[in-house]
Design an enzyme around this catalytic site. Structure first.
Site, PDB file in Angstrom:
ATOM      1  N   GLY A 182       5.485  26.284  15.333  1.00  0.00           N
ATOM      2  CA  GLY A 182       5.558  28.040  15.064  1.00  0.00           C
ATOM      3  C   GLY A 182       4.482  28.408  15.883  1.00  0.00           C
ATOM      4  CB  CYS A 201       4.213  21.793  17.177  1.00  0.00           C
ATOM      5  SG  CYS A 201       3.168  22.875  18.303  1.00  0.00           S
ATOM      6  CD  GLU A 234      11.211  19.300  19.210  1.00  0.00           C
ATOM      7  OE1 GLU A 234      11.051  20.268  19.818  1.00  0.00           O
ATOM      8  OE2 GLU A 234      10.552  18.456  18.691  1.00  0.00           O
ATOM      9  CG  PHE A 250      -4.639  27.338  17.659  1.00  0.00           C
ATOM     10  CD1 PHE A 250      -5.860  27.925  17.157  1.00  0.00           C
ATOM     11  CD2 PHE A 250      -3.992  28.252  18.021  1.00  0.00           C
ATOM     12  CE1 PHE A 250      -6.152  29.436  17.533  1.00  0.00           C
ATOM     13  CE2 PHE A 250      -3.970  29.836  18.212  1.00  0.00           C
ATOM     14  CZ  PHE A 250      -5.127  30.323  17.820  1.00  0.00           C
ATOM     15  CG  HIS A 285       7.669  20.314  20.700  1.00  0.00           C
ATOM     16  ND1 HIS A 285       7.877  21.225  19.574  1.00  0.00           N
ATOM     17  CD2 HIS A 285       6.601  20.927  21.175  1.00  0.00           C
ATOM     18  CE1 HIS A 285       7.197  22.121  19.466  1.00  0.00           C
ATOM     19  NE2 HIS A 285       6.185  22.219  20.348  1.00  0.00           N
ATOM     20  CB  SER A 340       5.953  27.756  19.618  1.00  0.00           C
ATOM     21  OG  SER A 340       6.417  26.571  18.447  1.00  0.00           O
TER      22      SER A 340
END
Length: 380
Positions: A236, A264, A356, A309, A354, A55
């Site tokens: 990403g 995300c 994870e 964003f 996130h 990302s």
């Protein structure tokens, strides 16, 4: 980017922002020049995961923590096969790493992978400047690339902006691969790689999910060829306004009412698929200490973020969409930015942060269990 790997420790370096402000320091990593969007990360740990997060493609990361590189670099923690940041900015790099897993210094790893960085600058002043003026284009120049600031500024202004950048296909896998379930296989998930981190399919595999990771260009037919119990859209880089193909694929998944989870960039894709807009944040959220409230439970979580964003969806009402009713499920308590969406009438949800979080925190890991519950409910 042009690089050399000689004399990095002694070469002078200069960082030039697109508004003309400059910071002088020393080369860190490779020597040469690089360009990208200047952003800052507030994490005090996890720099290796940050560097290898796809990302961050085409971004120059400024670390707000003053000491970086203390634990060196190991071969177990990368989130992908390479460093993705365009450049790296630190104040006081470690002179000698100290950790039982360390294999080499961070400086050596940056140099080995050709990542141009700068050290010895006032990162507090730079971060404050970016908070006041917003994320912007930047260049780092060291060694023979250093010139007068007017010349360097002209180079920075020729670099592409992040708005309008379509980058996910540049970082995604080109071929489908499978991450097997750990233990007994319970479900199959098709994961669209828009810049996926290695820990994400691992978190699913821990829950008995066999994950088929597909390229960003995968078609709806290719998604359903793996006979998925659920579909996942990853994080990403780039501007979600350019992601027309993933939006179209996601709308096809929603039409089939297959359980869906996005993280995300995947949250922004869901927002667009439901008819909401997206917009660029002034300086974004990046770090591992962001407070988010799960509005479905009232619980506040400390979370890991990396996004510039956000989705433009109403916080105060349920919205009617083509795929049923939708609502904002999570919100950032610092600035009320949308951090999650969920559909009320079918099994689909997403979060902007996130769960994870390989470097921590792990407050939001339950979201993978929520995805499993959706697939269990659909199967029942």
């Amino acid at each position: 980017m042009t690089i050399s790997t000689r004399g990095a420790a002694k070469a002078p370096a200069v960082l030039v922002l697109e508004d003309g402000r400059a910071f002088r320091g020393r080369a860190y990593g490779a020597v040469g020049e690089t360009f990208g969007e200047a952003v800052f990360s507030t994490g005090m740990t996890g720099y290796q995961e940050t560097l290898t997060d796809p990302s961050y493609h085409r971004q120059v990361v400024v670390m707000t923590a003053p000491h970086v590189g203390n634990t060196g670099v190991n071969d177990e923690d990368p989130e992908s096969g390479r460093i993705w940041v365009s450049g790296y900015v630190v104040r006081d790099p470690a002179r000698m790493p100290s950790n039982w897993r360390s294999r080499r210094s961070l400086d050596e790893e940056l140099e080995r992978q050709g990542v141009v960085g700068i050290s010895g600058i006032d990162t507090r002043a730079l971060t404050r400047h970016l908070r006041e003026r917003g994320a912007m284009r930047v260049g780092i120049f060291s060694g023979e690339a250093v010139a007068d600031e007017a010349t360097l500024l002209a180079r920075v202004l020729r670099a592409p902006e992040m708005v309008g950048a379509d980058l996910s296909a540049e970082v995604a896998t080109k071929e489908t691969y499978v991450v097997p379930a750990i233990g007994t296989k319970k479900f199959t998930v098709a994961a669209i790689d828009l810049g996926i981190k290695g820990m994400t399919p691992h978190r699913m595999a821990e829950r008995g999910i066999e994950v088929h990771v597909l390229p960003a260009t995968a078609t709806l037919e290719e998604v359903y060829a793996v006979e998925p119990d659920g579909v996942f859209f990853s994080n990403g880089p780039g501007d979600p306004a350019t992601a027309d193909h993933p939006v179209s694929v996601m709308q096809g998944v929603l039409e089939r009412r297959t359980p869906l989870f996005g993280i995300c960039f995947g949250n922004q894709i869901l927002g667009r698929a439901l008819g909401f807009g997206t917009y660029k944040l002034k300086y974004g959220h990046r770090g591992i200490n962001q407070p988010v409230q799960d509005r479905t439970t009232g619980k506040v979580e400390v979370t890991a973020h990396n996004h510039g964003f956000a989705v433009d969806a109403p916080l105060d009402k349920v919205s009617d969409t083509k795929f049923g009713r939708a609502e904002v499920s999570h919100v950032c308590l610092n600035d009320q930015v949308v951090e999650g969406l969920q559909l009320i009438d079918q099994p689909a949800f997403s979060v902007q942060y996130h769960p994870e979080a390989a470097a921590g925190p792990h407050d939001a890991a339950y979201l993978f269990d929520r995805f499993v519950s959706l697939m269990e409910g659909q199967r029942a």
